[in-house]
Design an enzyme around this catalytic site. Structure first.
Site, PDB file in Angstrom:
ATOM      1  CE  LYS A 168       7.472  40.920 -26.936  1.00  0.00           C
ATOM      2  NZ  LYS A 168       8.803  39.700 -27.130  1.00  0.00           N
ATOM      3  CB  THR A 176       9.101  39.426 -23.876  1.00  0.00           C
ATOM      4  OG1 THR A 176       8.017  38.985 -24.668  1.00  0.00           O
ATOM      5  CG2 THR A 176      10.377  38.904 -24.141  1.00  0.00           C
TER       6      THR A 176
HETATM    7  O1  LIG Z   1       8.473  37.681 -29.019  1.00  0.00           O
HETATM    8  C1  LIG Z   1       9.214  36.256 -28.760  1.00  0.00           C
HETATM    9  C2  LIG Z   1       7.537  35.674 -27.639  1.00  0.00           C
HETATM   10  O2  LIG Z   1       6.958  36.229 -28.223  1.00  0.00           O
HETATM   11  C3  LIG Z   1       9.794  36.660 -29.076  1.00  0.00           C
HETATM   12  O3  LIG Z   1      11.196  36.670 -27.775  1.00  0.00           O
HETATM   13  P1  LIG Z   1      12.662  37.033 -27.788  1.00  0.00           P
HETATM   14  O4  LIG Z   1      12.922  38.225 -29.158  1.00  0.00           O
HETATM   15  O5  LIG Z   1      12.628  38.101 -26.594  1.00  0.00           O
HETATM   16  O6  LIG Z   1      12.923  35.770 -27.715  1.00  0.00           O
END
Ligand SMILES: O=C(CO)COP(=O)(O)O
Ligand SMILES: NC(=O)C1=CN([C@@H]2O[C@H](COP(=O)(O)OP(=O)(O)OC[C@H]3O[C@@H](n4cnc5c(N)ncnc54)[C@H](O)[C@@H]3O)[C@@H](O)[C@H]2O)C=CC1
Length: 320
Positions: free
Chosen positions: A185, A242
């Site tokens: 993701k 995300t």
């Molecule tokens: O995994 C995440 C949210 O579930 C955090 O996302 P980021 O690492 O893109 O900040």
């Protein structure tokens, strides 16, 4: 009472330690001795999290804490996991090790559970993943995650241990699905950020999110994941969070790529290395991953967002 050690004192490890501390015996372990001593004294790290540490939370850099743990939550970045395990293999033997990082190892093309299994065969790998910003977890906002464990009995026990009134864990035995959903993701989130940053609009982002999700499922299913896991919190749920929020570092990194700007140095962006790993995995397995390939080429600086979008649009028309 089980002694929980959270290894990795970055944003996510600190947030998990804060959320679990209180009714459980929790230790936050970080590798940086002076930083952990400072944290132990000030009880806060505003650079990482806005909330103070609860008084009951133990903070240390002493490796003996790893050995004393009944269960460990490993909150180090995916590309650092192999090194961390090699450094502490003896202390971690035969323990339940819960991988909290999201990514695919660029050198071995393995997810965290295979990395753990190879580094410490006697350990029992689990995965904790799903939509959750560290800041939300630390503030005690309601959050739901997936806990994957091969042994249903152990999974049920640890689900109860790691859930709180506001942190609700769902369990599965599908380790591959849980870890690949969380890893992939981030790649799609970079694509979505780049799309918005490049000025291609929200409709294009919805298309990328959906087609990116189709890719996530295609790759994960061939790797042995269950589709239900991909459709759940650890796949679709985390993708929605995300790929739609500037709270995500992967999405923000994509925005910068799209605008042709450099990104904040030193910030953990798991999707960058994972895009390269997933693209290689796709080639090895003969799976078509156009969005992933475009993100990998963007990350490596081989193309700009305009040509990536044109290449995606120029593909032959096909059935959905
Ligand atoms: O995994 C995440 C949210 O579930 C955090 O996302 P980021 O690492 O893109 O900040
Ligand atoms: N921040 C968030 O909102 C969330 C993060 N995650 C995942 O958690 C993982 C960690 O992310 P963050 O904590 O946000 O990153 P971060 O950059 O804030 O912290 C990473 C920490 O890992 C430590 N570390 C790096 N290599 C190490 C090693 N070899 N041994 C010991 N410690 C090491 C660093 O010193 C640092 O404290 C990532 O895989 C991320 O995808 C998952 C959900 C939410």
């Amino acid at each position: 009472m089980s002694g929980i050690v959270v290894a990795g004192a970055g944003a996510f490890g600190t947030a998990l330690a804060v959320a679990l501390s209180g009714t459980r015996e929790v230790t936050l372990w970080g590798r940086d001795g002076p930083a952990m001593a400072r944290l132990s004294g000030t009880r806060s790290n505003p650079r990482l999290l806005a909330v103070p540490l609860p008084p009951a939370l133990d903070v240390t850099s002493d490796p003996a804490a790893l050995e004393r743990a009944d269960i460990l939550l490993l909150a180090v970045p995916a590309q650092a996991l192999r090194g961390f395990l090699a450094d502490h293999a003896e202390a971690l033997a035969e323990k339940p090790l819960v991988a909290c990082g999201k990514g695919i190892d660029l050198e071995t093309l393995e997810g965290p559970t295979a990395v753990i299994a190879h580094a410490i065969p006697s350990a029992r790998p689990l995965v904790l993943t799903g939509p959750s910003f560290a800041a939300d977890i630390a503030r005690g906002l309601p959050t739901a995650l997936t806990l994957a464990c091969a042994d249903p009995e152990e999974g049920t026990r640890l689900q109860a241990l790691l859930s709180t009134p506001v942190l609700r864990l769902y369990r599965t035995t599908d380790l591959v699905g849980a870890e690949l959903g969380g890893a992939l993701k981030n790649v799609v989130a970079i694509a979505c950020g780049a799309c918005l940053g490049g000025g291609f609009g929200e409709s294009a982002r919805a298309a990328l999110l959906t087609r990116g999700f189709a890719e996530m499922r295609r790759l994960a299913l061939v790797c042995g994941a269950e589709d239900g896991t991909l459709m759940g919190l650890s796949g679709l749920g985390d993708l929605v969070l995300t790929a739609m929020s500037e709270g995500s570092r992967n999405y923000r990194y994509g925005l910068h790529l799209g605008r042709g700007e450099s990104f904040e140095p030193g910030v953990t962006v798991e999707g960058a290395a994972t895009a390269l790993a997933a693209a290689r995995l796709g080639q090895r397995l003969g799976i078509d991953l156009p969005v992933t390939d475009a993100v990998a080429a963007l990350v490596e600086g081989h193309i700009d967002v305009g040509s990536a979008v044109r290449a995606l649009l120029d593909r032959p028309l096909k059935a959905e």
